[in-house]
Motif scaffolding. Structure first.
Motif, PDB file in Angstrom:
ATOM      1  N   ASP A  23      43.151  35.481  38.919  1.00  0.00           N
ATOM      2  CA  ASP A  23      43.996  35.729  37.738  1.00  0.00           C
ATOM      3  C   ASP A  23      45.333  35.048  37.915  1.00  0.00           C
ATOM      4  OD1 ASP A  23      42.118  37.220  36.557  1.00  0.00           O
ATOM      5  OD2 ASP A  23      43.068  39.176  36.927  1.00  0.00           O
ATOM      6  N   LYS A  44      45.755  32.636  34.972  1.00  0.00           N
ATOM      7  CA  LYS A  44      46.436  33.178  33.796  1.00  0.00           C
ATOM      8  C   LYS A  44      47.932  33.388  33.953  1.00  0.00           C
ATOM      9  CE  LYS A  44      42.740  36.525  32.954  1.00  0.00           C
ATOM     10  NZ  LYS A  44      42.652  37.975  32.799  1.00  0.00           N
ATOM     11  N   GLU A  76      34.723  42.510  29.877  1.00  0.00           N
ATOM     12  CA  GLU A  76      34.603  41.059  29.744  1.00  0.00           C
ATOM     13  C   GLU A  76      35.156  40.359  30.993  1.00  0.00           C
ATOM     14  OE1 GLU A  76      36.421  37.858  26.730  1.00  0.00           O
ATOM     15  OE2 GLU A  76      35.962  39.824  25.841  1.00  0.00           O
ATOM     16  N   ASP A  77      36.315  40.885  31.474  1.00  0.00           N
ATOM     17  CA  ASP A  77      36.927  40.315  32.680  1.00  0.00           C
ATOM     18  C   ASP A  77      35.979  40.394  33.877  1.00  0.00           C
ATOM     19  OD1 ASP A  77      39.303  39.319  31.957  1.00  0.00           O
ATOM     20  OD2 ASP A  77      40.519  41.053  32.573  1.00  0.00           O
ATOM     21  N   SER A  78      35.360  41.567  34.035  1.00  0.00           N
ATOM     22  CA  SER A  78      34.484  41.752  35.193  1.00  0.00           C
ATOM     23  C   SER A  78      33.235  40.886  35.075  1.00  0.00           C
ATOM     24  CB  SER A  78      34.100  43.215  35.353  1.00  0.00           C
ATOM     25  OG  SER A  78      35.243  43.972  35.662  1.00  0.00           O
ATOM     26  N   ARG A 122      33.123  38.024  33.742  1.00  0.00           N
ATOM     27  CA  ARG A 122      33.551  36.680  34.145  1.00  0.00           C
ATOM     28  C   ARG A 122      33.658  36.619  35.679  1.00  0.00           C
ATOM     29  NH1 ARG A 122      38.430  35.183  34.775  1.00  0.00           N
ATOM     30  NH2 ARG A 122      39.283  36.979  33.668  1.00  0.00           N
ATOM     31  N   ARG A 123      34.195  37.685  36.263  1.00  0.00           N
ATOM     32  CA  ARG A 123      34.359  37.703  37.728  1.00  0.00           C
ATOM     33  C   ARG A 123      33.033  37.710  38.465  1.00  0.00           C
ATOM     34  NH1 ARG A 123      39.178  41.899  37.308  1.00  0.00           N
ATOM     35  NH2 ARG A 123      40.894  40.402  37.226  1.00  0.00           N
ATOM     36  N   THR A 130      38.649  47.443  40.419  1.00  0.00           N
ATOM     37  CA  THR A 130      38.836  47.735  39.003  1.00  0.00           C
ATOM     38  C   THR A 130      39.504  49.092  38.820  1.00  0.00           C
ATOM     39  OG1 THR A 130      37.707  48.151  36.915  1.00  0.00           O
ATOM     40  CG2 THR A 130      36.523  48.760  38.894  1.00  0.00           C
TER      41      THR A 130
END
Ligand code: AMP
Length: 428
Positions: free
Chosen positions: A61, A65, A194-196, A198-199, A210
């Motif tokens: 991240d 980001k 969604e983040d996870s 992607r991870r 998390t």
């Protein structure tokens, strides 16, 4: 820009007297780090963007980001430093520090920049106090870095510290674990954010820390990283734990702790404070093995930590020595007895007296020919223990009047007596 310029979102001004607390925290850091032989390094505020992409990991991240990156007039892609381990390792290689006696012990203090959503304890310009120990022995270096960290925090008055400790293993352990974790999570992908999701493809270990309750429940049944550790990583972790116990450093194993940056291997740790709520980590750190090599140096063992100074100051105990306020300066007020018009020269007499006190190392400010209310307001603002009144009568008689702002009592005495009194008050 609006009509009245304001500080940029996520940044803030630190004002007196709070900055005194920051300065005291930093003094304590410098003193404690020096006890362990750490020397201060000051790297530039910006670096080539590529440095962070390579060192921290393009899939994190932080790099993906949160970086403040820009192109300068020469067309270079530069980034305001979001962390300092990569710059310190770059400097270690650039200055050939691997040919110095090892390990090299460095510390830094300064602002860092991340484009994050601002909230309590999270800023876009924040400050870190960190150390890096490079070229030392695994295990021993880990324990020494934790020892200096705990000593620093204890000297700041923290008594109920909790070091959360884990191991993310060496790269073989992590490789083995990643595939087990992905195999376990993939069939439940619809329960992941969604983040996870992607991870799952880029950085599956990060899913472990998390904050989502649903994901935590799912992870409760996941294979444990511990079970994938190679014998070498297992042994290393056992050694560090035993050493910490010998050193009287309290820790707790936190199997979910993985840290967000790619360079960590084996021992990782965090210090949390319940006072901070969601943004509870005041310090994070760990060991890294491939980083210096990745940046063009020889294989080098490194371990370090970074404390968030903004958060640290926020949770400093009330009784912390860093919070003890020094008495403010003597406030000097000029007056004419009897209430006549103040003679202009008295302003200068007050300013002269302030300068004379400063020569004796006594802090002083002159408010000139002011009425008592104004002088007391100044004394309040400065938290001054004493107001000195210099008037026409006093000047003639060679005396000064000292007003004790706490007891609200005035006393007139000879100038040498007054000076002696003030020196004693300020420990000079
Ligand atoms: P990291 O480099 O992410 O391991 O962060 C180390 C420490 O820096 C954290 O434990 C926080 O205390 C602090 N920190 C990181 N990001 C921020 C931020 N945006 N605002 C304030 N403190 C931060």
């Amino acid at each position: 820009m609006s009509a009245r310029p304001q500080s940029v979102k996520g940044t803030r001004d630190l004002l007196p007297p709070e900055v005194e607390v920051w300065a005291r925290v930093e003094e304590t850091a410098r003193r404690v780090f020096a006890l362990y032989g750490f020397g201060e390094i000051r790297t530039p505020i910006f670096e080539e963007t590529e440095l962070f992409a390579r060192a921290v990991g393009a899939a994190t991240d932080l790099v993906g980001k949160e970086m403040y990156s820009f192109t300068d007039k020469g067309g270079r892609s530069l980034t305001l430093r979001p962390e300092s381990t990569a710059p310190v390792c770059r400097a270690y290689v650039e200055h050939g520090m691997h040919s110095l006696p090892q390990p090299v012990r460095l510390f830094y203090i300064g602002p860092h920049f991340r484009y994050e959503r601002p909230q309590r304890g999270r800023y876009r310009q924040f400050h870190q106090i960190g150390v890096e120990m490079l070229g030392g022995k695994p295990g021993e270096s880990d324990a020494e870095v934790l020892a200096v960290l705990v000593r620093f925090l204890r000297e700041l008055g923290f008594t109920d510290l909790k070091v959360l400790l884990n191991t993310v293993g060496d790269s073989a352990s992590r490789q083995a674990y990643k595939s087990k974790l992905v195999d376990y999570l993939r069939p439940h992908a619809e329960r992941l954010s969604e983040d996870s999701r992607r991870r799952l493809e880029t950085n599956p270990l990060r899913i472990l820390d998390t904050k989502s309750r649903e994901e935590r429940e799912l992870l409760a049944g996941a294979p444990r990283l511990e079970e994938s550790l190679t014998p070498a990583s297992r042994e290393r972790f056992a050694w560090v734990r035993a050493r910490l116990s010998d050193l009287g450093i309290p820790y707790e194993i936190e199997p979910r702790l993985v840290r967000g940056l790619d360079y960590y291997t084996n021992v990782v740790f965090e210090i949390v404070s319940e006072k901070l709520g969601a943004q509870d980590a005041i310090c994070g750190g760990g060991a890294y093995e491939g980083l210096v090599e990745e940046l063009g140096g020889p294989p080098t063992y490194g371990v370090g930590f970074a404390i968030g100074e903004d958060r640290l100051v926020e949770v400093l105990p009330e009784s912390s020595p860093a919070r003890a306020r020094r008495p403010g300066p003597v406030v000097i007020r000029a007056m004419v007895r009897g209430g006549g018009a103040v003679h202009g020269g008295l302003d200068v007499d007050a300013a002269d007296l302030a300068e004379e006190l400063r020569s004796a190392d006594i802090p002083a400010v002159s408010v000139g020919a002011a009425d008592p209310k104004k002088a007391h307001a100044a004394a309040d603002a400065f938290d001054s223990p004493v107001v000195v009144i210099v008037g026409s009568d006093e000047l003639q008689a060679g005396t000064l009047t000292l007003r004790d702002t706490r007891q609200r009592r005035e006393e007139t005495m000879s100038k040498p007596d007054a000076l002696a009194r003030l020196k004693a008050l300020y420990g000079r």
